[in-house]
Design a protein around this motif. Structure first.
Motif, short mmCIF file in Angstrom:
data_model
loop_
_atom_site.label_atom_id
_atom_site.label_comp_id
_atom_site.label_asym_id
_atom_site.label_seq_id
_atom_site.Cartn_x
_atom_site.Cartn_y
_atom_site.Cartn_z
N GLN A 188 0.84 -1.20 0.00
CA GLN A 188 0.00 0.00 0.00
C GLN A 188 0.87 1.24 0.00
O GLN A 188 1.70 1.43 0.88
CB GLN A 188 -0.91 0.00 1.23
N LEU A 189 0.68 2.10 -1.00
CA LEU A 189 1.46 3.34 -1.05
C LEU A 189 1.07 4.25 0.11
O LEU A 189 -0.11 4.39 0.43
CB LEU A 189 1.23 4.07 -2.38
N SER A 190 2.06 4.89 0.71
CA SER A 190 1.79 5.86 1.77
C SER A 190 1.13 7.09 1.17
O SER A 190 1.17 7.31 -0.04
CB SER A 190 3.10 6.25 2.45
N PRO A 191 0.53 7.95 2.00
CA PRO A 191 -0.09 9.17 1.47
C PRO A 191 0.86 10.03 0.65
O PRO A 191 0.50 10.50 -0.43
CB PRO A 191 -0.55 9.90 2.74
N LEU A 192 2.09 10.23 1.13
CA LEU A 192 3.03 11.05 0.37
C LEU A 192 3.43 10.38 -0.94
O LEU A 192 3.61 11.04 -1.97
CB LEU A 192 4.28 11.34 1.21
N ALA A 193 3.56 9.06 -0.92
CA ALA A 193 3.89 8.34 -2.14
C ALA A 193 2.77 8.46 -3.17
O ALA A 193 3.02 8.56 -4.37
CB ALA A 193 4.18 6.88 -1.83
#
Length: 363
Positions: free
Chosen positions: A89-94
């Motif tokens: 799961q991509l982080s918010p910043l990613a």
């Protein structure tokens, strides 16, 4: 929460009518809503020449360069954690970086965007958009992409080179920087305080200054870009979080001498447009905003602001009936004696704005 604007009080509109509590001249109560007003000193601004601008190096966006290189300093662990993936799961910043990476425009606030895991300035910018939207990724992504669209169309960095009319804008705004010592440590951004000053009280003609809406907004954006360049996010090596962000500016709007103004159409239009443009495209850059020398009869501007800004942003607004009390407001800061560094007309002992301040180029 609605997107927090970075600059929510603008041109020909003055803030709300205020009534000062007995014995306390610094904390007036804002009431009502009425006309906007202009302000300014007739002194000429310090011209920012193209040579001086080399330090800020506005980005030429005609061709997209290679991604900004990773900084020599090791990226702090919290940067890596904030942009890394967890179980696929991509982080918010990613996620924000993935959206920005696909856009044709690559720059925000003079910073060429790059992978936030390796580039702290990009990390700071993306985190600001996330913070402005209470951590809601889709809202932050929408604002980020709209900002990239706007910057691609407007080219605000190029406005730093534009020559504006001295008759319309000379002395209308300045940017000043105060530091703890001559050269504050780059890893201690709290040791620097950046101010933008909007001196609407000396506007000679509402129609001349605000009549050309696009011209005024371009000048105001140029002033904002100067302030952001002084913050120097591009040189930052210390990341921010949802709770820690020292990369902000204090804004001062001085309405001294505008009691004769009325609620004109050009003033209202200029105020509304600046609130929208700056609020949409410069999130999380406001530390505090002071409205000085406010006539008690003027409340239109505050009424406009309440329609566009969040309650959290409104808490940062401080209407004051006397500008000479401003210096007393700066006690809790790592810039020792900050109040004394301000110009004498604002209660300090420092140089005047014409001498110390930077401004968009005028002739």
């Amino acid at each position: 929460m609605s997107t927090q604007p970075s600059d929510n009080a603008e041109p020909g509109a003055a803030p709300a009518a205020v009534s000062t509590d007995a014995g306390n001249d610094n904390t007036p109560t804002v009431t009502g809503s009425e006309p906007d007003a202009a302000k300014h000193t007739e002194e000429e601004p310090k011209v920012v020449s193209p040579t001086e601008l080399k330090a800020t190096a506005p980005v030429d966006n005609e061709s997209k360069p290679a991604a900004a290189p990773a900084q020599d300093t090791d990226s702090p662990a919290d940067v890596e954690e904030s942009v890394s993936t967890t179980a696929g799961q991509l982080s918010p910043l990613a996620q924000l970086w993935k959206a920005a990476e696909g856009h044709a425009h690559f720059e925000i606030w003079g910073v060429p965007l790059s992978d936030p895991e390796r580039h702290i300035p990009t990390h700071i910018i993306l985190q600001k958009f996330l913070n402005a939207n209470d951590g809601q990724v889709e809202k932050a992504k929408d604002q980020l992409l709209r900002t990239l669209d706007w910057r691609q169309k407007t080219q605000p960095q190029q406005l730093l080179r534009k020559m504006f009319s001295k008759a319309k804008f000379g002395g209308l705004g300045y940017v000043t920087t105060y530091t703890a010592g001559d050269e504050p440590a780059v890893d201690e951004p709290e040791q620097k305080e950046v101010f933008t000053w909007n001196l609407y009280g000396s506007v000679k003609s509402l129609d001349e200054t605000f009549g050309n809406l696009q011209g005024f907004v371009e000048w105001r954006v140029a002033l904002m870009e100067l302030g952001v360049m002084e913050i120097n996010i591009g040189g930052a090596i210390k990341p921010i979080t949802a709770d820690y962000d020292p990369y902000k500016m204090t804004q001062v709007h001085d309405y001294k001498g505008i009691s004769f103004l009325r609620q004109t159409d050009v003033a209202k239009a200029a105020s509304k447009e600046c609130i929208k443009v700056l609020g949409d495209n410069y999130p999380e850059l406001l530390k505090e905003k002071f409205f000085l020398n406010i006539p008690a009869i003027m409340g239109f501007f505050y009424g406009v602001m309440k329609m566009f800004v969040s309650k959290n942003t409104l808490k940062k607004f401080h209407p004051m009936s006397s500008g000479t009390n401003l210096a007393k407001e700066f006690v809790n800061t790592k810039v020792d004696g900050l109040g004394d560094k301000l110009p004498a007309e604002y209660g300090g002992k420092g140089a005047d704005l014409k001498t110390l301040g930077k401004a968009p180029i005028v002739q």
